[in-house]
Design a protein around this motif. Structure first.
Motif, mmCIF file in Angstrom:
data_model
loop_
_atom_site.group_PDB
_atom_site.id
_atom_site.type_symbol
_atom_site.label_atom_id
_atom_site.label_comp_id
_atom_site.label_asym_id
_atom_site.label_seq_id
_atom_site.Cartn_x
_atom_site.Cartn_y
_atom_site.Cartn_z
ATOM 1 N N ILE A 1 0.751 -1.287 -0.112
ATOM 2 C CA ILE A 1 -0.351 -0.217 -0.159
ATOM 3 C C ILE A 1 0.944 1.446 0.156
ATOM 4 O O ILE A 1 0.779 2.505 -0.230
ATOM 5 N N GLU A 2 1.622 1.189 0.896
ATOM 6 C CA GLU A 2 2.550 2.070 0.839
ATOM 7 C C GLU A 2 3.218 2.767 -0.354
ATOM 8 O O GLU A 2 4.244 3.761 -0.672
ATOM 9 N N HIS A 3 3.927 0.810 -1.234
ATOM 10 C CA HIS A 3 4.624 1.201 -2.534
ATOM 11 C C HIS A 3 4.084 2.083 -3.561
ATOM 12 O O HIS A 3 3.826 3.332 -4.568
ATOM 13 N N ILE A 4 2.339 1.497 -3.619
ATOM 14 C CA ILE A 4 1.052 1.892 -4.335
ATOM 15 C C ILE A 4 1.029 3.732 -3.949
ATOM 16 O O ILE A 4 0.949 4.176 -4.929
ATOM 17 N N ASP A 5 0.909 3.809 -3.158
ATOM 18 C CA ASP A 5 0.367 4.982 -2.589
ATOM 19 C C ASP A 5 2.213 6.634 -2.616
ATOM 20 O O ASP A 5 1.786 7.180 -3.629
ATOM 21 N N SER A 6 2.777 5.505 -2.601
ATOM 22 C CA SER A 6 3.927 6.649 -3.082
ATOM 23 C C SER A 6 4.205 7.140 -4.676
ATOM 24 O O SER A 6 4.815 7.875 -5.114
ATOM 25 N N SER A 7 3.845 5.964 -5.372
ATOM 26 C CA SER A 7 3.274 6.253 -7.331
ATOM 27 C C SER A 7 2.467 6.824 -7.232
ATOM 28 O O SER A 7 3.025 7.679 -8.522
ATOM 29 N N ILE A 8 1.671 6.736 -7.097
ATOM 30 C CA ILE A 8 0.609 8.134 -6.621
ATOM 31 C C ILE A 8 0.868 9.405 -6.961
ATOM 32 O O ILE A 8 0.689 10.513 -7.609
ATOM 33 N N GLN A 9 1.478 9.262 -5.392
ATOM 34 C CA GLN A 9 2.002 10.934 -5.111
ATOM 35 C C GLN A 9 3.186 11.388 -6.221
ATOM 36 O O GLN A 9 2.748 12.283 -6.841
ATOM 37 N N ARG A 10 3.636 10.404 -6.638
ATOM 38 C CA ARG A 10 5.159 10.360 -7.937
ATOM 39 C C ARG A 10 4.565 11.202 -9.255
ATOM 40 O O ARG A 10 4.722 12.243 -9.639
ATOM 41 N N ILE A 11 3.429 10.150 -9.256
ATOM 42 C CA ILE A 11 2.820 10.997 -11.055
ATOM 43 C C ILE A 11 1.705 12.035 -10.528
ATOM 44 O O ILE A 11 2.094 12.057 -11.604
ATOM 45 N N MET A 12 1.563 12.090 -8.708
ATOM 46 C CA MET A 12 0.723 13.070 -9.132
ATOM 47 C C MET A 12 1.381 14.757 -9.673
ATOM 48 O O MET A 12 1.405 15.723 -10.176
ATOM 49 N N ALA A 13 2.615 14.782 -8.286
ATOM 50 C CA ALA A 13 4.074 15.432 -8.590
ATOM 51 C C ALA A 13 4.601 15.898 -10.275
ATOM 52 O O ALA A 13 4.421 16.655 -10.567
ATOM 53 N N LEU A 14 4.870 14.462 -10.926
ATOM 54 C CA LEU A 14 4.867 14.970 -12.303
ATOM 55 C C LEU A 14 4.148 15.706 -13.535
ATOM 56 O O LEU A 14 4.592 16.807 -13.952
ATOM 57 N N SER A 15 2.451 15.375 -12.718
ATOM 58 C CA SER A 15 1.917 16.547 -13.310
ATOM 59 C C SER A 15 1.757 17.447 -13.117
ATOM 60 O O SER A 15 1.746 17.951 -14.551
ATOM 61 N N ARG A 16 1.680 17.840 -12.604
ATOM 62 C CA ARG A 16 1.655 19.088 -12.031
ATOM 63 C C ARG A 16 2.569 20.497 -12.642
ATOM 64 O O ARG A 16 2.607 21.069 -13.143
ATOM 65 N N LYS A 17 3.659 19.069 -12.545
ATOM 66 C CA LYS A 17 5.238 19.721 -13.106
ATOM 67 C C LYS A 17 4.673 19.657 -14.557
ATOM 68 O O LYS A 17 5.099 21.098 -15.337
ATOM 69 N N LEU A 18 4.275 18.835 -15.283
ATOM 70 C CA LEU A 18 4.524 18.980 -16.957
ATOM 71 C C LEU A 18 3.552 20.421 -17.070
ATOM 72 O O LEU A 18 3.746 20.638 -18.408
#
Length: 423
Positions: free
Chosen positions: A368-385
């Protein structure tokens, strides 16, 4: 040397007074006198403290390394440069970034001449962190650092910068080399997914002419794809440059043939192809990877058996995938179980292998922690793009180019706003 001594006095005085901007002006006027005395400047550095007089120390050090350097002179310079990199003041050296980059590159050259690349790894990593404006900034020192990591086989140190998301690049060549060397480091660490990502960036990066880095990256990309995915597609994505799509395959025909042989699933065809081009693979320093490709075919064939059988003897596995003995089949199965590539148990009494389902239920805290960290990273990448897209859309150069391109087309036939329909 009188001019040099006067300059040293200025460096000491202005640095102590904190008037770095005035010192910078003085130093900009001094290069000619420094270069004229470049062979006699090394002892002068003993009069300066690299942590307090960083800007002046940098100018003198750059002059010391500007000309041709013998092996003995290089050996004497390595330690002072390493000490300077570790102790210099970040704000001061950022006033003269070109000179700092020049000194660091000469440092890299010297440790390579001395055949001691490991001596350069830690100082170069420190240099990168000091000259970077942010972790998203790719400097020209990144590929130099990764090269030292490769030559010294210090792969874990190289991985420390490969996790950074890069959005700013000084020179295109730096990106090509960073991704190419980074891909090689990840291959050395058996991190094939990350290696494929980096090599893919090289192959699909914008280019107007084909370059040697892209060709070598494509060769390794083919081999890593076969090892990790068990397949390779020769078609590049649409966003790859037309130059790459037209020409890369022509430079890598032996590797394309190897991929075609692999796709048949027949070990004899693959080994025949390897023998045919063995000299080519060896000259490219890819023979070790090619041997891993052969080994991966045995694994792929064993994985196919898990889709058909629930239990199978080691001898039957050996016969099916064309291994020499049941013992060899056992070694392959054990390694695949250890790597998490299959789930199975071996009965040592009767030599039977029982294939099992994946035990992962995706409900443990760690998952669950792994999935959550992946989601957070994707959201941060989306904001950056999104932010990057907004910046580019308002950039004057971009708008000017779009305006010129727009004149080539007639947009009168197209509606800019969707029509409303009455239902």
């Amino acid at each position: 040397m009188d001019a040099v001594q006067a300059l040293v006095a200025n460096i000491q005085g202005l640095s102590s007074a904190g008037d770095i901007s005035h010192l910078h002006v003085v130093l900009k006027q001094a290069p000619d006198s420094l270069y004229a005395e470049s062979t006699r400047l090394l002892p002068v550095l003993d009069q300066l403290d690299p942590s307090k007089h960083s800007l002046g120390y940098l100018y003198i050090l750059e002059a010391c390394t500007s000309g041709s350097i013998s092996k003995e002179q290089g050996s004497a310079l390595v330690l002072p440069i390493a000490t300077f990199i570790n102790s210099c003041d970040t704000e001061q050296i950022r006033l003269a970034p070109d000179k700092f980059l020049s000194v660091c590159k000469r440092f890299k050259d010297q440790v390579m001449v001395l055949e001691e690349p490991l001596r350069g790894v830690a100082p170069m990593l420190t240099a990168i962190r000091k000259i970077q404006t942010s972790s998203e900034h790719l400097t020209s020192l990144h590929p130099e650092f990764l090269l030292l990591c490769l030559l010294s086989k210090c792969y874990k140190a190289g991985l420390s910068i490969l996790g950074d998301d890069i959005f700013e690049v000084d020179q295109p060549r730096d990106l090509f080399l960073y991704c190419y060397y980074g891909g090689m480091i990840c291959i050395g660490q058996k991190r094939f997914q990350k290696a494929l990502e980096l090599l893919h960036n090289v192959v699909t990066a914008p280019m107007t002419v084909i370059n040697a880095i892209a060709v070598e990256a494509y060769k390794k990309y083919i081999l890593a794809s076969l090892i990790h995915h068990g397949q390779f597609s020769t078609s590049l994505p649409k966003y790859a440059s037309s130059v790459a799509q037209r020409n890369l395959k022509n430079f890598c025909q032996p590797y394309i043939e190897l991929a075609n042989s692999y796709s048949t699933g027949k070990i004899e065809e693959l080994e025949t192809c390897v023998q045919k081009y063995k000299e080519k693979f060896e000259n490219d320093n890819n023979l070790g990877l090619v041997k891993q490709v052969i080994s991966s075919m045995y694994k792929r064939n064993i994985q196919r058996l898990t889709q058909t059988y629930l239990t199978l003897s080691l001898q039957d596995i050996a016969n099916s995938v064309q291994l020499n003995s049941a013992k060899e089949a056992e070694m392959h199965v054990l390694q695949m179980i250890q790597d998490g590539e299959i789930f199975a148990t071996i009965n040592q009494k009767d030599g039977m292998v029982r294939f099992l389902e994946d035990p992962e239920q995706y409900k443990t805290c760690q998952m669950i922690e792994h999935i959550d960290s992946s989601i957070q990273r994707i959201m941060a990448l989306s904001r950056k793009l999104t932010a990057m897209d907004e910046n580019i859309s308002s950039d004057a150069l971009f708008l000017g180019k779009v305006g010129r391109e727009r004149q080539r087309f007639d947009f009168d036939d197209f509606d800019t706003v969707p029509q409303k329909f009455n239902i």
